[in-house]
Scaffold this motif. Structure first.
Motif, PDB file in Angstrom:
ATOM      1  N   UNK A  37      55.624 -82.151  29.205  1.00 47.81           N
ATOM      2  CA  UNK A  37      55.088 -80.872  28.733  1.00 47.81           C
ATOM      3  C   UNK A  37      54.732 -80.026  29.943  1.00 47.81           C
ATOM      4  N   UNK A  38      55.584 -79.063  30.225  1.00 49.39           N
ATOM      5  CA  UNK A  38      55.343 -78.171  31.358  1.00 49.39           C
ATOM      6  C   UNK A  38      54.888 -76.809  30.885  1.00 49.39           C
ATOM      7  N   UNK A  95      44.448 -71.933  34.410  1.00 48.55           N
ATOM      8  CA  UNK A  95      43.356 -72.698  35.029  1.00 48.55           C
ATOM      9  C   UNK A  95      42.623 -73.528  33.985  1.00 48.55           C
ATOM     10  N   UNK A  96      42.692 -73.088  32.733  1.00 50.44           N
ATOM     11  CA  UNK A  96      42.019 -73.816  31.655  1.00 50.44           C
ATOM     12  C   UNK A  96      42.940 -74.827  30.973  1.00 50.44           C
ATOM     13  N   UNK A  97      44.221 -74.502  30.923  1.00 50.42           N
ATOM     14  CA  UNK A  97      45.162 -75.314  30.136  1.00 50.42           C
ATOM     15  C   UNK A  97      45.202 -76.761  30.625  1.00 50.42           C
ATOM     16  N   UNK A 116      60.022 -77.374  30.539  1.00 49.14           N
ATOM     17  CA  UNK A 116      60.065 -78.268  31.712  1.00 49.14           C
ATOM     18  C   UNK A 116      59.726 -77.612  33.043  1.00 49.14           C
ATOM     19  N   UNK A 117      59.154 -76.428  33.008  1.00 52.74           N
ATOM     20  CA  UNK A 117      58.782 -75.788  34.278  1.00 52.74           C
ATOM     21  C   UNK A 117      57.451 -76.380  34.776  1.00 52.74           C
ATOM     22  N   UNK A 118      57.430 -76.798  36.023  1.00 53.75           N
ATOM     23  CA  UNK A 118      56.190 -77.391  36.547  1.00 53.75           C
ATOM     24  C   UNK A 118      55.721 -76.743  37.844  1.00 53.75           C
TER      25      UNK A 118
END
Ligand code: SF4
Ligand code: SF4
Length: 166
Positions: A37-38, A95-97, A116-118
């Motif tokens: 989970x990105x 910042x919260x996620x 899929x972006x990290x």
């Protein structure tokens, strides 16, 4: 003492002939796992309309209070999504996620998806706020950019039939 040195050298030599476990990031990017989970994206339909209908269920489900949604009315000469409303503002505070995916599960139209972006680095708080413009995917090849002008009454249903509704 000598025995330990020999054992240490043998371990080193053994690993000289193994494939390296490191990769040349960022030139090479390791594929993520199927359930990874990105960073979120906001999806569109094939015709280019936005899947998000501004219902804010994702924001209600978010345990970190990371999502802010503001909805506005669609008009047939200025339509962003099917149904009555669309998200005129959509923001996620990264910042919260905590990347739990509850927003994805709560969404009735499968609009918000953790893909899929990290690569999520930022240097100040303001840059951690991902706006709708940053999150929404490109318009599909045969789709049109939003807002669209459409025939009256042609998109009166906000939630489509889901293929995997069961
Ligand atoms: S992944 Fe979880 S924490 Fe992040 S925005 Fe969605 S519900 Fe909130
Ligand atoms: S992403 Fe889904 S749950 Fe969130 S406001 Fe849009 S339609 Fe509603």
């Amino acid at each position: 003492m000598i025995g330990e040195i020999i054992r240490g050298m043998a371990t080193t030599l053994k690993h000289l002939f193994h494939d390296p476990v490191t990769i040349d990031y960022p030139n090479v990017k390791r594929p993520v796992r199927r359930r990874f989970k990105g960073r979120h994206v906001l999806k569109r339909y094939d015709n280019g309309l936005e899947k998000c209908i501004g219902c804010a269920l994702c924001a209600a489900a978010c345990p970190a209070d990371a999502i802010f949604v503001e909805a506005s009315e669609n008009k047939d000469d200025e339509r962003f999504s099917p149904g009555e409303r669309y998200a005129s503002t959509y923001e996620i505070n990264m910042l919260r996620c905590i990347f739990c995916g509850f927003c994805e599960d709560a969404c009735p139209t499968e609009a918000i998806v953790l893909e899929n972006k990290y690569e999520l680095s930022f240097y100040d708080r303001a840059s951690a706020l991902y706006t709708k413009e940053m999150l929404i995917v490109d318009v599909p090849v045969n789709g049109r950019i939003t807002p669209q002008e459409v025939d009256a009454g042609s998109f009166d249903r906000a939630i489509p039939d889901m293929e995997d509704a069961d």
